[in-house]
Design a protein around this motif. Structure first.
Motif, PDB file in Angstrom:
ATOM      1  N   PHE A 328      15.601  32.253  -8.636  1.00 11.60           N
ATOM      2  CA  PHE A 328      15.790  31.071  -7.804  1.00 11.60           C
ATOM      3  C   PHE A 328      16.353  31.496  -6.457  1.00 11.60           C
ATOM      4  CE2 PHE A 328      15.486  29.303 -11.907  1.00 11.60           C
ATOM      5  CZ  PHE A 328      15.212  27.950 -11.802  1.00 11.60           C
ATOM      6  N   VAL A 329      15.881  30.819  -5.415  1.00 10.29           N
ATOM      7  CA  VAL A 329      16.525  30.944  -4.108  1.00 10.29           C
ATOM      8  C   VAL A 329      17.383  29.692  -3.932  1.00 10.29           C
ATOM      9  CG1 VAL A 329      16.221  31.163  -1.623  1.00 10.29           C
ATOM     10  CG2 VAL A 329      14.598  32.266  -3.178  1.00 10.29           C
ATOM     11  N   ASN A 330      18.700  29.858  -4.017  1.00  8.43           N
ATOM     12  CA  ASN A 330      19.623  28.720  -3.961  1.00  8.43           C
ATOM     13  C   ASN A 330      20.427  28.748  -2.668  1.00  8.43           C
ATOM     14  OD1 ASN A 330      18.855  27.699  -6.446  1.00  8.43           O
ATOM     15  ND2 ASN A 330      20.345  28.966  -7.556  1.00  8.43           N
ATOM     16  N   ARG A 331      21.107  27.622  -2.422  1.00  2.21           N
ATOM     17  CA  ARG A 331      21.903  27.483  -1.198  1.00  2.21           C
ATOM     18  C   ARG A 331      23.378  27.337  -1.572  1.00  2.21           C
ATOM     19  NH1 ARG A 331      20.090  26.354   3.695  1.00  2.21           N
ATOM     20  NH2 ARG A 331      18.107  25.548   2.869  1.00  2.21           N
ATOM     21  N   ARG A 332      24.200  28.144  -0.915  1.00  2.00           N
ATOM     22  CA  ARG A 332      25.632  28.069  -1.147  1.00  2.00           C
ATOM     23  C   ARG A 332      26.208  26.826  -0.472  1.00  2.00           C
ATOM     24  NH1 ARG A 332      24.891  33.645  -0.058  1.00  2.00           N
ATOM     25  NH2 ARG A 332      25.464  34.981  -1.836  1.00  2.00           N
ATOM     26  N   ARG A 333      27.502  26.589  -0.734  1.00  2.00           N
ATOM     27  CA  ARG A 333      28.173  25.443  -0.136  1.00  2.00           C
ATOM     28  C   ARG A 333      28.211  25.548   1.378  1.00  2.00           C
ATOM     29  NH1 ARG A 333      33.201  23.390   1.268  1.00  2.00           N
ATOM     30  NH2 ARG A 333      33.707  21.315   0.392  1.00  2.00           N
ATOM     31  N   ASP A 334      28.299  26.790   1.901  1.00  2.00           N
ATOM     32  CA  ASP A 334      28.349  26.985   3.352  1.00  2.00           C
ATOM     33  C   ASP A 334      26.966  26.974   4.001  1.00  2.00           C
ATOM     34  OD1 ASP A 334      27.268  29.359   2.504  1.00  2.00           O
ATOM     35  OD2 ASP A 334      28.945  30.623   3.176  1.00  2.00           O
ATOM     36  N   GLY A 335      25.918  26.761   3.190  1.00  2.00           N
ATOM     37  CA  GLY A 335      24.558  26.669   3.728  1.00  2.00           C
ATOM     38  C   GLY A 335      23.775  27.953   3.650  1.00  2.00           C
ATOM     39  N   SER A 336      24.396  29.078   3.366  1.00  2.00           N
ATOM     40  CA  SER A 336      23.672  30.347   3.276  1.00  2.00           C
ATOM     41  C   SER A 336      22.885  30.405   1.973  1.00  2.00           C
ATOM     42  CB  SER A 336      24.662  31.512   3.365  1.00  2.00           C
ATOM     43  OG  SER A 336      25.567  31.466   2.277  1.00  2.00           O
ATOM     44  N   LEU A 337      21.798  31.204   2.017  1.00  2.00           N
ATOM     45  CA  LEU A 337      20.920  31.342   0.859  1.00  2.00           C
ATOM     46  C   LEU A 337      21.296  32.574   0.060  1.00  2.00           C
ATOM     47  CD1 LEU A 337      17.464  30.499   2.516  1.00  2.00           C
ATOM     48  CD2 LEU A 337      19.055  28.940   1.350  1.00  2.00           C
ATOM     49  N   TYR A 338      20.973  32.531  -1.216  1.00  2.00           N
ATOM     50  CA  TYR A 338      21.155  33.700  -2.098  1.00  2.00           C
ATOM     51  C   TYR A 338      20.095  33.640  -3.180  1.00  2.00           C
ATOM     52  CZ  TYR A 338      23.372  30.699  -5.611  1.00  2.00           C
ATOM     53  OH  TYR A 338      23.624  29.736  -6.538  1.00  2.00           O
ATOM     54  N   HIS A 339      19.733  34.806  -3.670  1.00  2.00           N
ATOM     55  CA  HIS A 339      18.751  34.923  -4.743  1.00  2.00           C
ATOM     56  C   HIS A 339      19.491  35.062  -6.069  1.00  2.00           C
ATOM     57  CE1 HIS A 339      16.294  35.905  -1.230  1.00  2.00           C
ATOM     58  NE2 HIS A 339      15.214  35.663  -1.976  1.00  2.00           N
ATOM     59  N   GLU A 340      19.066  34.291  -7.056  1.00  2.00           N
ATOM     60  CA  GLU A 340      19.713  34.332  -8.376  1.00  2.00           C
ATOM     61  C   GLU A 340      18.658  34.558  -9.455  1.00  2.00           C
ATOM     62  OE1 GLU A 340      22.292  31.517 -11.461  1.00  2.00           O
ATOM     63  OE2 GLU A 340      21.935  30.861  -9.377  1.00  2.00           O
ATOM     64  N   GLU A 341      18.870  35.622 -10.201  1.00  2.00           N
ATOM     65  CA  GLU A 341      18.023  35.872 -11.369  1.00  2.00           C
ATOM     66  C   GLU A 341      18.643  35.100 -12.536  1.00  2.00           C
ATOM     67  OE1 GLU A 341      16.067  39.616 -13.833  1.00  2.00           O
ATOM     68  OE2 GLU A 341      17.745  39.949 -12.481  1.00  2.00           O
ATOM     69  N   LYS A 342      17.929  34.083 -12.987  1.00  2.00           N
ATOM     70  CA  LYS A 342      18.539  33.091 -13.863  1.00  2.00           C
ATOM     71  C   LYS A 342      17.805  33.026 -15.200  1.00  2.00           C
ATOM     72  CE  LYS A 342      19.668  29.185 -11.958  1.00  2.00           C
ATOM     73  NZ  LYS A 342      21.142  29.150 -12.145  1.00  2.00           N
ATOM     74  N   ALA A 343      18.620  32.694 -16.267  1.00  2.00           N
ATOM     75  CA  ALA A 343      18.078  32.379 -17.600  1.00  2.00           C
ATOM     76  C   ALA A 343      18.702  31.050 -18.031  1.00  2.00           C
ATOM     77  CB  ALA A 343      18.394  33.472 -18.603  1.00  2.00           C
ATOM     78  N   ILE A 344      17.846  30.105 -18.392  1.00  2.00           N
ATOM     79  CA  ILE A 344      18.317  28.790 -18.863  1.00  2.00           C
ATOM     80  C   ILE A 344      17.930  28.655 -20.326  1.00  2.00           C
ATOM     81  CG2 ILE A 344      18.246  26.308 -18.507  1.00  2.00           C
ATOM     82  CD1 ILE A 344      17.350  26.832 -15.632  1.00  2.00           C
TER      83      ILE A 344
END
Length: 451
Positions: A328-344
């Protein structure tokens, strides 16, 4: 007080009460019968004496009357005799002191207070009264008989009470012997010695009670042993359950510590997608505190870098009970993006119903950047940051294939730098590198970003 003493005292008390009633009744009967007998005797004697003294009284034969009075004293129980005519005493005789007392006829023996029963009888003839005979009878004999009867009765009563007490003692000892055994056995059972038995003697009610006690004690022993076995089994089961719960609790605590201390991003939602828990790793990476995230949905991390179909596919997979793995490409609280390798992962209860979704992930932004840097270095010149021959050949082949599909032509522009070698030789390689970088920057400024 023991049961035996109660038995003895009870029987003795009942016997004493019955004897007291019997003695009182007997003495009352003896006293009343003797008093009636004395009343009859006094009346009869007075009538007889009055009849015998009638002639001398009528003839005023005083000598005969004196003789008659003296002879009357020889009759048993006669204390005094007095013959009157009017207010004159014609003759009298009596024991010492008996004639000095005033004469007052007694109504009954019970009313006698001086030991002499006073009675009188009129002397009549042809209906005419010529005088009165006064007679005194001693009540000592009657009282002696009553006192003797009382003494004998009390003696017999005392003897009977003693015999009854002895019989009660023997009976109480016999009855309480097995009762004492029953008491002792009951106390032993109460102290924990279940199964205690008593010796059975005889075939009476006490023996039947002892037999019933033995049956009860045997049954209680069986139930006690069975209960002890069940308690031991249940104790082992409880110990196993406690041990399992302790191990499960330790596992949960260990898992909780792992989740709390890991740098991975962990959060848990309910089946509707509302966040119920976030770990410190989530707070560190996303910038959202626990209070800010709990109660909201993961949409707070949405970066608009994925199309709606991407999120719809993720939701369809996990609601169907299938785990999902992806980046996932998610957005932090400060607006910056980060990539997260996720398992749900969907979590189910014992009935198989989904109760929660657990999301675990890693921030792989640095890894993505590193890969992009490596890819960039592999396809671009390190000095000018322009595409190298490898990327040029790839883009040229793509342009040729695209032109073939569309029926177009491809134009290729070749640029060369004249006298570049003389610049290196005259000003050095550093100046040559600066020249190449400036030329590359001007070429980039002449084209579009996507060129």
């Amino acid at each position: 007080m023991s049961f035996r003493l109660k038995t003895i005292a009870g029987i003795a008390l009942i016997e004493a009460l019955m004897l007291a009633i019997l003695i009182w009744s007997s003495l009352t009967f003896i006293r009343s019968s003797n008093q009636e007998e004395l009343d009859k005797r006094a009346t009869t004697t007075a009538q007889l004496f009055a009849s015998m003294a009638k002639d001398p009284v009528i003839s005023m034969d005083l000598a005969t009357l004196e003789t008659f009075a003296g002879e009357m004293l020889h009759n048993p129980g006669v204390v005094f005799v007095r013959i009157r005519r009017g207010g004159t005493v014609l003759a009298e005789a009596g024991r010492e002191g008996s004639l000095d007392r005033p004469f007052e006829p007694d109504q009954s023996v019970a009313s006698v207070s001086d030991g002499i029963y006073d009675t009188s009888q009129r002397i009549t003839e042809g209906g005419e009264t010529f005088g009165r005979l006064e007679l005194g009878l001693s009540v000592a004999n009657i009282r002696g008989v009553v006192a003797d009867a009382r003494q004998r009765t009390l003696t017999i009563a005392a003897l009977e009470v003693g015999l009854v007490a002895l019989f009660s003692l023997l009976l109480g000892t016999y009855l309480t012997r097995q009762l004492k055994q029953l008491r002792d056995a009951s106390q032993l059972m109460a102290s924990g010695e279940v199964g205690t038995l008593v010796t059975v003697r005889g075939s009476d009610e006490v023996a039947e009670t002892a037999k019933a006690f033995n049956r009860m004690s045997t049954n209680l022993k069986g139930m006690h042993d069975h209960l002890e076995q069940r308690v031991a089994e249940r104790t082992r089961e409880l110990e196993a359950e406690v041990r399992q719960r302790r191990e499960a609790e330790e596992e949960r605590e260990q898992l909780s510590r792992v989740v709390e201390q890991t740098t991975d991003i962990v959060f848990i939602t309910n089946p509707e997608g509302t966040i119920e828990y976030v770990n410190p790793g989530f707070e560190t990476v996303t910038g959202y505190g626990r209070d800010e995230a709990v109660g909201r949905t993961p949409r707070i991390l949405k970066s608009d870098q994925h199309p709606p179909t991407f999120y719809a596919g993720v939701w369809a997979a996990i609601t169907a009970g299938r785990p999902y793995h992806g980046v996932f490409v998610n957005r932090r609280r400060d607006g910056s993006l980060y990539h997260e390798e996720k398992a749900i992962t969907p979590m189910r209860n014992d009935q198989g119903r989904i109760t929660h979704f657990v999301s675990t992930g890693k921030d792989i932004s640095a890894h993505i950047q590193y890969q992009e840097q490596i890819q960039h270095l592999a396809q671009h010149d390190q000095l000018t940051d322009l595409p190298n021959r490898s990327l040029f050949n790839d883009r040229l082949q793509q342009a040729i294939r695209r032109a073939d599909r569309r029926g177009n032509r491809v134009a290729l522009l070749f640029c060369d730098l004249n006298d570049f070698k003389s610049i290196n030789d005259r000003f050095g390689h550093h100046a040559g590198d600066q020249l190449l970088q400036e030329v590359a920057e001007r070429l980039r400024a002449c084209g579009r970003r996507e060129d």
